[in-house]
Design an enzyme around this catalytic site. Sequence first.
Site, PDB file in Angstrom:
ATOM      1  CB  ALA A  55      39.376  48.306   2.062  1.00 56.00           C
TER       2      ALA A  55
ATOM      3  NE  ARG B  46      -2.035  -2.367   3.181  1.00 52.57           N
ATOM      4  CZ  ARG B  46      -2.479  -2.859   4.339  1.00 52.57           C
ATOM      5  NH1 ARG B  46      -3.638  -2.461   4.819  1.00 52.57           N
ATOM      6  NH2 ARG B  46      -1.762  -3.742   5.021  1.00 52.57           N
TER       7      ARG B  46
ATOM      8  CG  ASN C 186      35.694  44.546  12.461  1.00 53.67           C
ATOM      9  OD1 ASN C 186      35.273  44.146  11.378  1.00 53.67           O
ATOM     10  ND2 ASN C 186      35.053  45.431  13.201  1.00 53.67           N
TER      11      ASN C 186
HETATM   12  C1  UD1 Z   1      -2.214  -6.386  11.181  1.00 53.81           C
HETATM   13  C2  UD1 Z   1      -3.143  -7.316  11.957  1.00 53.81           C
HETATM   14  C3  UD1 Z   1      -4.397  -6.556  12.321  1.00 53.81           C
HETATM   15  C4  UD1 Z   1      -4.049  -5.342  13.139  1.00 53.81           C
HETATM   16  C5  UD1 Z   1      -3.009  -4.456  12.425  1.00 53.81           C
HETATM   17  C6  UD1 Z   1      -2.489  -3.435  13.392  1.00 53.81           C
HETATM   18  C7  UD1 Z   1      -2.772  -9.603  11.195  1.00 53.81           C
HETATM   19  C8  UD1 Z   1      -3.261 -10.704  10.343  1.00 53.81           C
HETATM   20  N1  UD1 Z   1      -3.461  -8.463  11.143  1.00 53.81           N
HETATM   21  O1  UD1 Z   1      -2.865  -6.051   9.973  1.00 53.81           O
HETATM   22  O2  UD1 Z   1      -5.259  -7.392  13.073  1.00 53.81           O
HETATM   23  O3  UD1 Z   1      -5.208  -4.580  13.401  1.00 53.81           O
HETATM   24  O4  UD1 Z   1      -1.892  -5.240  11.976  1.00 53.81           O
HETATM   25  O5  UD1 Z   1      -1.626  -2.515  12.770  1.00 53.81           O
HETATM   26  O6  UD1 Z   1      -1.805  -9.781  11.918  1.00 53.81           O
HETATM   27  N2  UD1 Z   1       4.667  -9.125   8.311  1.00 53.81           N
HETATM   28  C9  UD1 Z   1       5.691 -10.070   8.257  1.00 53.81           C
HETATM   29  N3  UD1 Z   1       5.507 -11.177   7.515  1.00 53.81           N
HETATM   30  C10 UD1 Z   1       4.371 -11.439   6.815  1.00 53.81           C
HETATM   31  C11 UD1 Z   1       3.330 -10.471   6.865  1.00 53.81           C
HETATM   32  C12 UD1 Z   1       3.511  -9.327   7.625  1.00 53.81           C
HETATM   33  O7  UD1 Z   1       6.733  -9.904   8.888  1.00 53.81           O
HETATM   34  O8  UD1 Z   1       4.282 -12.479   6.172  1.00 53.81           O
HETATM   35  C13 UD1 Z   1       4.875  -7.892   9.107  1.00 53.81           C
HETATM   36  C14 UD1 Z   1       4.793  -6.636   8.269  1.00 53.81           C
HETATM   37  O9  UD1 Z   1       6.089  -6.256   7.816  1.00 53.81           O
HETATM   38  C15 UD1 Z   1       4.219  -5.621   9.250  1.00 53.81           C
HETATM   39  C16 UD1 Z   1       3.425  -6.458  10.244  1.00 53.81           C
HETATM   40  O10 UD1 Z   1       3.844  -7.798  10.067  1.00 53.81           O
HETATM   41  O11 UD1 Z   1       5.251  -4.933   9.925  1.00 53.81           O
HETATM   42  C17 UD1 Z   1       1.920  -6.337  10.015  1.00 53.81           C
HETATM   43  O12 UD1 Z   1       1.626  -6.710   8.682  1.00 53.81           O
HETATM   44  P1  UD1 Z   1       0.555  -5.913   7.807  1.00 53.81           P
HETATM   45  O13 UD1 Z   1       0.472  -6.565   6.491  1.00 53.81           O
HETATM   46  O14 UD1 Z   1       0.841  -4.466   7.858  1.00 53.81           O
HETATM   47  O15 UD1 Z   1      -0.778  -6.240   8.632  1.00 53.81           O
HETATM   48  P2  UD1 Z   1      -2.111  -5.371   8.704  1.00 53.81           P
HETATM   49  O16 UD1 Z   1      -2.923  -5.642   7.508  1.00 53.81           O
HETATM   50  O17 UD1 Z   1      -1.800  -3.971   9.026  1.00 53.81           O
HETATM   51 CA    CA Z   2       0.038  -2.798   9.220  1.00 54.57          CA
END
Ligand code: UD1
Ligand code: CA
Length: 492
Positions: A455, A34, A409
């Site tokens: 100067a 995103r 100066n």
């Molecule tokens: C996630 C939560 C959601 C919560 C929100 C809060 C889950 C399924 N959902 O959603 O309930 O309200 O965060 O901000 O957990 N990541 C990994 N490996 C992966 C996928 C993600 O390390 O395979 C890491 C991402 O880098 C990120 C974090 O996990 O830092 C959250 O992932 P993201 O895809 O942003 O989850 P959200 O859709 O925001």
């Molecule tokens: Ca997130």
Amino acid sequence: MTARKSTARTRTDPKPAPSAPLSVAVLAAGQGKRMHSELPKVLQPLAGVPLLWHVLELAASLSPEAIHVVYGYGGERVREACAGVREACTDENERLSAPATLQWVRQEQQLGTGHALAQALAHIPEQHQVLVLYGDVPLLRTETLRALIALAAPQGIALLTATVADPTGYGRIVRERRGPLRRIVEQADASAGERRLREISTGVMVAPARQLRRYLAQLAPRNAQREYYLTDVVGLARRAGLRVQTLAADDTAEVLGINDKQQLAAAEAEYRRRRARELMQRGVTITDPARIDIYGAVSVGRDVLLDVNVALQGPVRLGDGVQVGRNCIIKNSSIGAGTLLYANCVVNDADIGADCRIGPFAHLRPGARVAATAHLGNFVEIKNSAIGAGSKVNHLSYVGDSDVGSGVNIGAGTITCNYDGVTKWRTRIGDGAFIGSGSMLVAPVSIGAGATIGAGSTITSDAPADKLTLARSRQLTIEQWERPRRAKAVKA
Ligand code: UD1
Ligand code: CA
């Protein structure tokens, strides 16, 4: 207080619970689609440093046994970026140094947050409590996390929730009619009714490693995103009859998850507000807290004033009574008590003494060391030079690689010609010297104490102390000279 227990739903233990060893897992392997960016999401800058770095500092502030960072998308770039930030942020007092116990765990394929945590869990001992942090939730406060850990300890599960105005994108908290939490439903899988719920999961939780291992093993990617959701662990634990305590964050800005550029800007604004608030609590007058940028460690004396659009990039030290005018940028520098910086000055890796007058439009570059009561005026550039006490460089001058004594100066438009294309040479100017306007001092050259330079001189050899030295061609007037006249045109 930053967070409150929902008393109807949680039991308070009267005795402080014995604490279990703590491991932190930071999930940071996702791409961040995103963001529509080449840069992995956790490297997007907040307050000038990667999002992930904020989370690592937060984790380190809890002094856990170990911090396991799950990385994947962006690969080694993520590790390297965080190693680099360490130097930029560390200073002797206020900042934490990077934790010695940082462990990097690679998640080869991004199969979901549950799968990510499982990678870290392989390295965490059974008896540990695990705090799960997300690499894209950077504004949490240490006190909130401590409260969550206390609520779960030593063997329980606790989840940080928040009630937000716009829950779009977050997992919703689904509760039983009487209040206990039942499960978390992700936005993509929620019914229309569930989407209207405004209590969300922040993703941040504390749970015993043993329980996490058991329930992560039961996850299946049977959902709209075909991912292993960490959040499903909560429902599984509840169904097995375990208690899941919830802590509601009072300050919803604290739990902001950053998925897109709008949320990144919102986090930046929140960060700015927070830093401004901190400084105001320490007595700093800030003309407009919405128009100020404060990064890194900043130490301040009493009665400091920061005008509109000032940017401080720490470490910065401002002594008592320092006033910083509009649009000044100060980076990695210290400014002595009572010094005034007029508008539009740029001060970088410099050290300014007490009671100086600087600017407007002065540029102090790396290695500028300005002693007390000196004056540097408009369009003056100082680089790698010492300016002695009470000396004045008031207009349009360049002083580079120079040692200027006290009470000197330097007239308007003076230039130290320090560079021959290969070597930077030094200029020395003794105490009390007077350099006439428009002088070129061709280094290496020394001007003796008390010397006066006429100067417009181009000084290429040393000038003795207490004497007038001039180096310019004599002025001539040609008495018989006449301006040539154009011959009159003759008509044919
Ligand atoms: C996630 C939560 C959601 C919560 C929100 C809060 C889950 C399924 N959902 O959603 O309930 O309200 O965060 O901000 O957990 N990541 C990994 N490996 C992966 C996928 C993600 O390390 O395979 C890491 C991402 O880098 C990120 C974090 O996990 O830092 C959250 O992932 P993201 O895809 O942003 O989850 P959200 O859709 O925001
Ligand atoms: Ca997130």
